[in-house]
Design a protein around this motif. Structure first.
Motif: not given
Ligand SMILES: [Zn+2]
Ligand SMILES: [Zn+2]
Ligand SMILES: [Zn+2]
Length: 319
Positions: A200-201, A207-208, A233, A216-219, A194, A204, A235
């Motif tokens: 990254l938080g 997006i969330a 990502a 959200v996963h696989d970001l 990163t 997330t 979603i």
């Protein structure tokens, strides 16, 4: 940039000649440092030119990552020079060699003056990894060249020869310090780490917090070069029309670009079969066959493209 390169070549020639004439390792070490400046500036120029090349079939990302490769080559060169200086300095600490202080002072003074001029010209040229690296080299060169002037004076006045290898070790440490920073950042880029200015938080959270988004996963956020970042990502959306889903993606692209400066986004939309239902972990196949079969048979019950191959014996084609 061209002028900086030319001026650095002048310093290199002056210090190399001065180092050989005076038998001073400190001056030669300083010349070694300058050599890496020339190298870094040349690599920076090469990387900038390469990054302009458009993407093609063989390099779908284009050539932006040449800058990372260049920074790594640069750092490795620095480390080799550090080792060479350190080995010779230790040898001279055991057997000090006579050094001509006058030549040392003159060549180091010329180097200091030209370096100061180059730094003034390089400042404010953006935050490219290679340019920053080059600027760092030249700035520390001013310090080490000034140190060599002082060492020349000490040798002239007191004849204390140990100052030459001791200062050489100091210059080597300075080069190593600069190299470490470049290696650290370059390795992070190569590991698809990163980028240091991205949390990254926060991504997330951004997006969330979007309407219709339930997960959200696989970001992944990574850097293509020190200037360009990319994101991918998955979603999970609540049931909504395809048009709304597309608007969510477009809206996310805009916000991720304006808040985090991530210019290259790839967003996979999931709704009825989010990845939680299927296996998707590190090293696992991204699209397990069970899922593909379920999807295609749901779309065309009479046997979709991804239907499992007929079991041996039941094939009508008699393979
Ligand atoms: Zn993944
Ligand atoms: Zn589905
Ligand atoms: Zn997924």
């Amino acid at each position: 940039m061209k002028k900086a390169l030319f001026l650095t070549f002048v310093i290199l020639a002056v210090e190399f000649a001065g180092g050989l004439l005076s038998h001073s390792l400190a001056v030669l070490a300083d010349a070694g440092h300058v050599l890496t400046d020339v190298f870094a500036l040349g690599l920076a120029w090469f990387a900038v030119e390469q990054a302009k090349r458009p993407a093609d079939q063989r390099r779908s990302y284009g050539y932006q990552r040449v800058s990372i490769l260049a920074a790594l080559v640069n750092a490795v060169t620095l480390i080799v020079i550090v080792i060479a200086i350190a080995v010779e300095a230790v040898r001279r600490l055991g057997h000090p060699e006579p050094v001509q202080g006058g030549v040392v002072i003159v060549s180091a003074l010329i180097a200091t003056a030209i370096n100061a001029y180059v730094v003034l010209g390089l400042r404010g040229h953006g935050k490219s990894l290679n340019l920053r690296a080059a600027l760092l080299h030249v700035t520390s060169d001013i310090g080490s060249s000034a140190g060599v002037v002082v060492a020349g004076a000490i040798i002239l006045l007191t004849g204390w020869l140990y100052i030459d290898p001791i200062l050489s070790l100091g210059i080597a440490a300075l080069i190593a310090y600069g190299a470490w920073g470049i290696v650290h950042e370059t390795v992070n880029l190569l590991l698809e780490g990163t980028p240091s200015d991205i949390n990254l938080g926060d991504v997330t959270g951004e997006i969330a917090a979007t309407e219709h988004v339930t997960g959200v996963h696989d970001l992944h956020v990574w850097a293509l070069s020190s200037e360009a970042m990319a994101l991918s990502a998955h979603i999970v959306l609540e049931e909504c029309p395809l048009g709304d889903a597309e608007h969510v993606v477009r809206d996310l692209e805009t916000r991720l670009c304006s808040r985090f400066a991530i210019g290259h986004t790839t967003i996979q939309v999931e709704s009825c079969h989010p990845c939680g239902e299927i296996h998707h972990g590190g090293g696992e196949h991204n699209h397990p066959h069970e899922h593909v079969v379920v999807t295609s048979s749901a779309v065309s019950p009479s046997g979709g493209r991804a239907a499992p191959p007929p079991a041996a014996g039941s094939s009508s084609r008699g393979r």
